[in-house]
Design a protein around this motif. Structure first.
Motif, short mmCIF file in Angstrom:
data_model
loop_
_atom_site.label_atom_id
_atom_site.label_comp_id
_atom_site.label_asym_id
_atom_site.label_seq_id
_atom_site.Cartn_x
_atom_site.Cartn_y
_atom_site.Cartn_z
N UNK A 168 2.98 -8.69 -11.19
CA UNK A 168 3.12 -9.17 -9.81
C UNK A 168 2.42 -8.23 -8.83
N UNK A 169 2.51 -6.93 -9.09
CA UNK A 169 1.82 -5.95 -8.24
C UNK A 169 0.31 -6.18 -8.31
N UNK A 170 -0.21 -6.33 -9.53
CA UNK A 170 -1.64 -6.57 -9.71
C UNK A 170 -2.09 -7.83 -9.00
N UNK A 196 0.84 -1.20 0.00
CA UNK A 196 0.00 0.00 0.00
C UNK A 196 0.87 1.25 0.00
N UNK A 197 1.94 1.24 0.80
CA UNK A 197 2.85 2.39 0.87
C UNK A 197 3.46 2.67 -0.51
N UNK A 198 3.92 1.62 -1.18
CA UNK A 198 4.51 1.80 -2.51
C UNK A 198 3.47 2.32 -3.50
N UNK A 199 2.24 1.81 -3.42
CA UNK A 199 1.19 2.27 -4.32
C UNK A 199 0.88 3.75 -4.08
N UNK A 200 0.85 4.17 -2.82
CA UNK A 200 0.59 5.58 -2.51
C UNK A 200 1.71 6.46 -3.03
N UNK A 201 2.96 6.03 -2.82
CA UNK A 201 4.11 6.80 -3.32
C UNK A 201 4.09 6.90 -4.84
N UNK A 202 3.58 5.86 -5.49
CA UNK A 202 3.55 5.81 -6.95
C UNK A 202 2.28 6.43 -7.54
N UNK A 203 1.47 7.04 -6.70
CA UNK A 203 0.23 7.64 -7.19
C UNK A 203 -0.74 6.59 -7.70
N UNK A 204 -0.70 5.40 -7.12
CA UNK A 204 -1.56 4.27 -7.47
C UNK A 204 -1.34 3.79 -8.91
N UNK A 205 -0.09 3.98 -9.40
CA UNK A 205 0.29 3.45 -10.71
C UNK A 205 1.08 2.17 -10.46
N UNK A 206 0.51 1.05 -10.92
CA UNK A 206 1.12 -0.25 -10.62
C UNK A 206 2.53 -0.39 -11.16
#
Length: 62
Positions: free
Chosen positions: A47-49, A24-34
């Motif tokens: 893998x993220x998906x 979740x932290x990585x997704x937030x930092x990435x602006x929810x771009x997988x």
């Protein structure tokens, strides 16, 4: 035994993507771009998906 490297839940490092908070932290930092989150975590967008679905995390759409 659950240690199947062909399973998309395993990253290039062989670590299982189970840390929901880290994902979740990585997704937030990435602006929810997988794809961006994948680069942060060293995983492919696929893998993220897979990890998002397995953890029941809904991708925020803007």
């Amino acid at each position: 035994n659950g240690r199947d490297p062909s399973n998309p839940a395993w990253g290039a490092t062989g670590l299982r993507v189970t840390d929901r908070a880290r994902l979740i932290d990585a997704m937030q930092k990435a602006g929810w771009v997988q794809a961006k989150a994948g680069r942060i975590l060293g995983l492919t967008p696929r893998q993220i998906g897979y990890a998002l679905r397995r953890h029941g995390i809904e991708v925020k759409k803007f």
